[in-house]
Design a protein around this motif. Structure first.
Motif, PDB file in Angstrom:
ATOM      1  N   GLU A  59    -152.327  23.007 -57.254  1.00  0.00           N
ATOM      2  CA  GLU A  59    -152.499  21.815 -56.427  1.00  0.00           C
ATOM      3  C   GLU A  59    -151.291  20.885 -56.471  1.00  0.00           C
ATOM      4  N   GLN A  60    -150.312  21.186 -57.308  1.00  0.00           N
ATOM      5  CA  GLN A  60    -149.129  20.334 -57.420  1.00  0.00           C
ATOM      6  C   GLN A  60    -148.290  20.439 -56.148  1.00  0.00           C
ATOM      7  N   PRO A  61    -147.586  19.349 -55.767  1.00  0.00           N
ATOM      8  CA  PRO A  61    -146.714  19.443 -54.589  1.00  0.00           C
ATOM      9  C   PRO A  61    -145.566  20.423 -54.839  1.00  0.00           C
ATOM     10  N   HIS A  62    -145.142  21.094 -53.774  1.00  0.00           N
ATOM     11  CA  HIS A  62    -144.065  22.070 -53.883  1.00  0.00           C
ATOM     12  C   HIS A  62    -142.731  21.432 -53.524  1.00  0.00           C
TER      13      HIS A  62
END
Length: 112
Positions: A59-62
């Motif tokens: 779920e972390q931003p890329h």
């Protein structure tokens, strides 16, 4: 045993004589402080349990494919004193120190 040392209106004298209002208020105040600390801990734990869990690695931003900003080093203009070795007043500074320093032309020294 006389703990008053002649001071009949001190806290030690009031406690040694069997209490009075100070002997009753102090334990109640201590119990109230302990109850307040326990309640604050319990309330904080309850609030933390209500928070959503931290995001999972998926779920972390890329990271974007291209650069979104340009990072510059914090090197600025000369910080040398004037030739007559006097300091400058704030109104004499002007834009002193805001010029970007060009990169060093000398190679870095080798350390041993």
């Amino acid at each position: 045993m006389d703990v008053t040392n002649g001071a009949h209106s001190s806290l030690a004298a009031a406690l040694a004589e069997g209490g009075g209002p100070v002997g009753i208020v102090m334990p109640i105040a201590g119990i109230a402080v302990v109850a307040l600390l326990i309640g604050a801990f319990w309330w904080g734990k309850r609030r933390r349990d209500e928070e959503p869990p931290p995001p999972s690695p998926e779920e972390q931003p890329h990271k974007p494919e291209h650069r979104t900003h340009i990072e510059e080093s914090g090197k600025h203009g000369s910080d040398h004193f004037p030739e007559d070795r006097r300091g400058l007043s704030p109104y004499q500074l002007g834009d002193h120190g805001n010029q970007v320093i060009p990169p060093d032309t000398e190679p870095p020294r080798e350390t041993r």
